[in-house]
Write a protein that holds these residues in place. Sequence first.
Motif, PDB file in Angstrom:
ATOM      1  N   ARG A   1     -46.392  -7.928 -32.248  1.00  0.00           N
ATOM      2  CA  ARG A   1     -47.570  -8.642 -32.722  1.00  0.00           C
ATOM      3  C   ARG A   1     -48.096  -9.613 -31.671  1.00  0.00           C
ATOM      4  N   LEU A   2     -47.182 -10.364 -31.055  1.00  0.00           N
ATOM      5  CA  LEU A   2     -47.584 -11.397 -30.105  1.00  0.00           C
ATOM      6  C   LEU A   2     -48.374 -10.777 -28.955  1.00  0.00           C
ATOM      7  N   VAL A   3     -47.899  -9.640 -28.449  1.00  0.00           N
ATOM      8  CA  VAL A   3     -48.573  -8.966 -27.336  1.00  0.00           C
ATOM      9  C   VAL A   3     -49.968  -8.535 -27.776  1.00  0.00           C
ATOM     10  N   ALA A   4     -50.083  -8.058 -29.020  1.00  0.00           N
ATOM     11  CA  ALA A   4     -51.376  -7.613 -29.534  1.00  0.00           C
ATOM     12  C   ALA A   4     -52.374  -8.769 -29.514  1.00  0.00           C
ATOM     13  N   VAL A   5     -51.960  -9.895 -30.073  1.00  0.00           N
ATOM     14  CA  VAL A   5     -52.843 -11.069 -30.131  1.00  0.00           C
ATOM     15  C   VAL A   5     -53.169 -11.546 -28.722  1.00  0.00           C
ATOM     16  N   ALA A   6     -52.140 -11.614 -27.862  1.00  0.00           N
ATOM     17  CA  ALA A   6     -52.339 -12.109 -26.499  1.00  0.00           C
ATOM     18  C   ALA A   6     -53.322 -11.222 -25.738  1.00  0.00           C
ATOM     19  N   THR A   7     -53.212  -9.897 -25.924  1.00  0.00           N
ATOM     20  CA  THR A   7     -54.100  -8.981 -25.221  1.00  0.00           C
ATOM     21  C   THR A   7     -55.559  -9.248 -25.583  1.00  0.00           C
ATOM     22  N   LEU A   8     -55.818  -9.377 -26.889  1.00  0.00           N
ATOM     23  CA  LEU A   8     -57.188  -9.654 -27.327  1.00  0.00           C
ATOM     24  C   LEU A   8     -57.663 -10.980 -26.755  1.00  0.00           C
ATOM     25  N   ALA A   9     -56.787 -12.003 -26.778  1.00  0.00           N
ATOM     26  CA  ALA A   9     -57.152 -13.327 -26.275  1.00  0.00           C
ATOM     27  C   ALA A   9     -57.489 -13.250 -24.790  1.00  0.00           C
TER      28      ALA A   9
END
Lengths: 261, 255
Positions: A18-26
């Motif tokens: 999840r963290l990678v997903a959010v970070a990628t979008l950010a």
Amino acid sequence: MAEPVPFRGGGFQPRARRLVAVATLAVLVAGWSLASRAGWVSPIALPPPEEVATALVRLARSGELARHLAASLSRLVSGFALGAGAGVVVGLAIGLVSLARSAGMPVIAALFPIPKIALLPLFVVWFGIGEASKVATIAFGAFFPMAVATYGGVDGVDRTLIRMAQSFGLPTLSIVRKVVLPGALPAMLSGTRIAAAIAIILIVAAEMIGANEGIGAFILAAGNLMQTDQLVAGVVVLSVLGLTVSGLIGAAESVLLRWRR
Amino acid sequence: MRLVAERIGHGYGALDVLSDISFSVADGEIVAVVGPSGCGKSTLLRILGGLERPRAGRALIEGTAPPGSLNPITFVFQDFALLPWRTVAGNVALVLEDRPLAAAERREMVAGALARMGLADFADAYPKQLSGGMRQRVGLARALVVRPAVLLMDEPLSALDAQTRELLMDDLTGLLAAERFAGVYVTHNLGEAVRLARRILVMSRRPGRVRSVVEIARPIAGRSAGDAELAAAAQAIWESLREEAVAADRELADG
């Protein structure tokens, strides 16, 4: 002399973090913002995300967003309900009745590959320029994937389960309701995903061709006026709409297919 | 009530599967059908249960079903045939839902059948959560709940591992001895056949015919796994079957 056996297993098991997903979008949004501010991209070609956000807030406050979204959603919901509902009925018939199968399969094979937006002009001739022609286009687009998924699902139902039900004297209607439909449900839900995605594509295209209200019409109008901040805001709304629909179907899957876990 | 096979013959396309099979199953009698693979044992069972139409001959019911029997001819399936989306209780209830029964009576019947097979604690479990043995116990509970006169069992233990099979065999012998069901038990396992059956039909390879009939008079209740007499009977059947099995093994699938 002893050596450990070299390890050769592992891998091929990607996990979504999840963290990678959010970070990628950010990171993507931050890069976009940076590119705009540094002047690498002209703000007319692609406005910075802050401006898009401001445009979105403005649209939401003025009620314009709600107006367009309501127009799109009402077409989407009615068209999808009609098309997917008919698709389930026809798919079930094809999956269960020889006559329907013989008649339905060639018709579906012939009509499925037609890009449904090409039929909008015809539907305008038939149903007029109003809502009906757009709803018909969406219904037509949602019908085929749903019908194909449904009869595929029915074909996939374990025949021993059907023979079992027959051997205990269950009436045909009960067999369809209690054995065939639940057995076909997983395939029908993946069909729903495809049908919903097609419906969203079609609604935007249809609204771009002939509508005053709706997200598609709004995006087209914004483009004509070079209001790229509003245009991108409209595209963001579409992305959120797609995510919401996919989330709803996911939720339905986790409730209806609990037995699979 | 007697179940009678009258000169049953069957085939698929040009392939003859069964030829001229006649026998009958009397009240409370267990008949085992053994034979090499592909000899049409399961086809025969489906014909007897009305799931398939034979090409020749017919399956007959003589006399009337015992009162209270909801589904006189009832199957037990090799792969259990449980609905994965229904709980254990739901799977058993399935076969009662279309019968004119009061809800309370139905619940009671389901609970009774589950208790009979030692499944009372598993009523709300899904088939996926159960071991193979427990799944087949659900299959047996489902068969019991409709109060059958004749059980048609299609290799009911073949999908189980050897130890579980032994446990289920004890359950099954207990059940058949106590309830006095008649039954046709299709198996390729001669040990199972001699444990359960009063008569054993030995079939030839395709097209399956009745090659010989072996009778074992001793009551099921007194038979046990390590019984020398039963082992001798199984051995004798194997001797007569061996050549057929070898030939069947060497047959091409599309022959």
